[in-house]
Design a protein around this motif. Structure first.
Motif, PDB file in Angstrom:
ATOM      1  N   GLY A 324     -43.309  17.942  -3.643  1.00  0.00           N
ATOM      2  CA  GLY A 324     -43.240  17.001  -4.752  1.00  0.00           C
ATOM      3  C   GLY A 324     -44.536  16.234  -4.876  1.00  0.00           C
ATOM      4  N   GLU A 325     -44.679  15.442  -5.941  1.00  0.00           N
ATOM      5  CA  GLU A 325     -45.926  14.697  -6.163  1.00  0.00           C
ATOM      6  C   GLU A 325     -46.119  13.604  -5.119  1.00  0.00           C
ATOM      7  N   THR A 326     -45.043  12.928  -4.738  1.00  0.00           N
ATOM      8  CA  THR A 326     -45.174  11.805  -3.798  1.00  0.00           C
ATOM      9  C   THR A 326     -44.816  12.177  -2.366  1.00  0.00           C
ATOM     10  N   HIS A 327     -44.014  13.188  -2.196  1.00  0.00           N
ATOM     11  CA  HIS A 327     -43.606  13.586  -0.848  1.00  0.00           C
ATOM     12  C   HIS A 327     -43.113  15.028  -0.857  1.00  0.00           C
ATOM     13  N   THR A 328     -42.952  15.588   0.335  1.00  0.00           N
ATOM     14  CA  THR A 328     -42.436  16.953   0.492  1.00  0.00           C
ATOM     15  C   THR A 328     -41.215  16.910   1.404  1.00  0.00           C
ATOM     16  N   ASN A 329     -40.112  17.500   0.942  1.00  0.00           N
ATOM     17  CA  ASN A 329     -38.897  17.567   1.764  1.00  0.00           C
ATOM     18  C   ASN A 329     -38.951  18.786   2.682  1.00  0.00           C
ATOM     19  N   LEU A 330     -38.692  18.535   3.961  1.00  0.00           N
ATOM     20  CA  LEU A 330     -38.541  19.624   4.931  1.00  0.00           C
ATOM     21  C   LEU A 330     -37.053  19.743   5.221  1.00  0.00           C
ATOM     22  N   ILE A 331     -36.483  20.854   4.803  1.00  0.00           N
ATOM     23  CA  ILE A 331     -35.027  21.025   4.895  1.00  0.00           C
ATOM     24  C   ILE A 331     -34.725  22.109   5.928  1.00  0.00           C
ATOM     25  N   PHE A 332     -33.893  21.799   6.921  1.00  0.00           N
ATOM     26  CA  PHE A 332     -33.571  22.766   7.973  1.00  0.00           C
ATOM     27  C   PHE A 332     -32.364  22.296   8.773  1.00  0.00           C
ATOM     28  N   ASP A 333     -31.839  23.200   9.603  1.00  0.00           N
ATOM     29  CA  ASP A 333     -30.726  22.887  10.516  1.00  0.00           C
ATOM     30  C   ASP A 333     -31.246  22.837  11.940  1.00  0.00           C
ATOM     31  N   VAL A 334     -30.710  21.915  12.727  1.00  0.00           N
ATOM     32  CA  VAL A 334     -31.006  21.839  14.163  1.00  0.00           C
ATOM     33  C   VAL A 334     -29.725  22.152  14.926  1.00  0.00           C
ATOM     34  N   VAL A 335     -29.805  23.142  15.801  1.00  0.00           N
ATOM     35  CA  VAL A 335     -28.642  23.533  16.611  1.00  0.00           C
ATOM     36  C   VAL A 335     -28.693  22.779  17.932  1.00  0.00           C
ATOM     37  N   VAL A 336     -27.635  22.016  18.217  1.00  0.00           N
ATOM     38  CA  VAL A 336     -27.571  21.185  19.427  1.00  0.00           C
ATOM     39  C   VAL A 336     -26.463  21.735  20.338  1.00  0.00           C
ATOM     40  N   PRO A 337     -26.813  22.354  21.465  1.00  0.00           N
ATOM     41  CA  PRO A 337     -25.781  22.837  22.403  1.00  0.00           C
ATOM     42  C   PRO A 337     -24.957  21.670  22.953  1.00  0.00           C
ATOM     43  N   PHE A 338     -23.739  21.959  23.385  1.00  0.00           N
ATOM     44  CA  PHE A 338     -22.836  20.904  23.863  1.00  0.00           C
ATOM     45  C   PHE A 338     -23.372  20.181  25.092  1.00  0.00           C
ATOM     46  N   HIS A 339     -24.179  20.876  25.902  1.00  0.00           N
ATOM     47  CA  HIS A 339     -24.672  20.218  27.119  1.00  0.00           C
ATOM     48  C   HIS A 339     -25.814  19.235  26.829  1.00  0.00           C
ATOM     49  N   VAL A 340     -26.363  19.257  25.615  1.00  0.00           N
ATOM     50  CA  VAL A 340     -27.395  18.285  25.231  1.00  0.00           C
ATOM     51  C   VAL A 340     -26.683  17.014  24.783  1.00  0.00           C
TER      52      VAL A 340
END
Length: 383
Positions: A324-340
């Motif tokens: 975008g003109e003012t900012h850029t969106n970084l869109i993604f998923d983070v996988v968090v294992p149960f032990h974290v």
């Protein structure tokens, strides 16, 4: 073993063998315990009688679990085996507590020690039979993927240790002129209680939905990644409703520039491959990703490295950018294992701090996922 009729036939056979052997051992031990005035031998005999009852329950469960799927139970009836295992375990626990009560009474009111060669021969014979039954049920329990047979095998090896304790008591008591019968009865009871709680735990794990084996996860990932055109996979979920009744779903990453009909045809082929060769009902979701944009690749690698610095077991997928003109969106998923144990907000704050160091105005739009399967070597290498 893939045929349900064959599976049921083996189940009926092993259950019938269990009923016959345990009734035989009950008769011999009850006679020996009565002649030797031994509460531990008599209790061991009653234990074998309860095992015969367990085999009857096993026989019934194989009949019920083999019923085909219907309108009310579209995933079949295989989990009847888990319920049967719970019933068997409850009977075993009840027996264990009753045996403790009887053994305590024997300790408080000991009787004269009576040595009997007949008792020794019967106990040795019983141990031999139970060792064979353990091997027999363990082998076919694994081949048939049967929880009730696995439970029977665990109970058999517990019986071996329990009968061994009774045998030891029968030999030592006359030598030291002290009746160990009641004490050995308590030891036998604890072996029985240990076996019962183990069976309950295994049955509960299956009913609640335990994590799939790492071997199965890796086989699925390797098969999917072996197809030309598959760039990555994530969000693998596996649902087990009993033997040969397993369902799975996953997201598969493909090049967004490839014709969508071609990619869709590949997805259909993969699903059919799982059905035909693994007996697995697989549903795949197609995720098109851009692999030719230098900025996207640079930022994807940076985010991937950043989450690894926060915790080595964190992974990302479905990465894309919206400039975008003012900012850029970084869109993604983070996988968090149960032990974290880090909270999602903590991970997001740490990641935002790392991204702000890039100097450009990047906004993070993050979806946090939980890993429903353990991360295999294949997936780790992919990340």
């Amino acid at each position: 073993m893939e045929n349900e009729k064959v599976r049921r036939a083996y189940g009926n056979l092993t259950s019938t063998v269990g009923i016959a052997n345990n009734i035989l051992l009950f008769v011999f031990k009850f006679i020996a315990g009565t002649l030797a005035h031994s509460v531990s031998i008599t209790a061991d005999a009653i234990n074998n009688l309860s095992d015969a009852g367990s085999s009857v329950i096993s026989l019934i469960s194989f009949k019920l679990s083999s019923k085909p799927a219907d309108e009310k139970h579209p995933f079949g009836h295989a989990r009847y085996e888990c319920i049967a295992s719970m019933v068997v375990a409850c009977l075993i626990l009840l027996l264990g507590f009753e045996l403790i009560k009887t053994s305590l009474d024997k300790i408080l009111h000991p009787e004269a020690v009576v040595f009997s060669w007949l008792s020794l021969v019967i106990l040795v014979f019983s141990i031999s039979v139970k060792l064979w039954m353990y091997s027999y049920n363990k082998k076919y329990g694994r081949l048939l993927q049967s929880s009730i047979m696995e439970a029977t095998a665990a109970d058999s090896i517990s019986d071996v240790m329990a009968t061994g304790a009774v045998l030891l008591s029968s030999i030592i008591s006359p030598l030291i002129h002290f009746n160990l019968d009641g004490y050995m009865g308590i030891i036998v009871a604890f072996f029985i209680l240990f076996a019962g709680t183990g069976i309950i735990k295994q049955a509960l794990d299956e009913l609640l939905g335990q994590a799939p084996s790492e071997d199965l996860v890796e086989k699925i990932q390797q098969k999917i990644m072996s197809y030309e055109g598959v760039l990555g996979m994530h969000d693998l979920m596996i649902h087990d409703y009993g033997s040969h009744n397993t369902f799975a779903s996953a997201h598969v990453e493909v090049d967004c520039k490839v014709d969508v009909l071609k990619s869709h045809d590949m997805i259909d082929n993969i699903e059919r491959d799982f059905k035909d060769n693994m007996g697995l009902e697989m549903v795949l979701h197609m995720d098109p990703i851009n692999i030719d944009d230098p900025l996207t690749n640079e930022l994807r690698d940076y985010i991937r490295t950043s989450v690894k610095e926060i915790h080595e077991d964190l992974t990302i997928h479905d990465f894309r950018i919206v400039p975008g003109e003012t900012h850029t969106n970084l869109i993604f998923d983070v996988v968090v294992p149960f032990h974290v144990k880090m909270s999602n907000q903590t991970i997001l704050d740490m990641l935002s701090e790392k991204v702000s160091a890039k100097g450009h105005t990047y906004y993070l739009v993050v979806t946090f996922d939980r890993a429903y399967t353990s991360q295999s070597k294949t997936e780790a290498a992919q990340e």
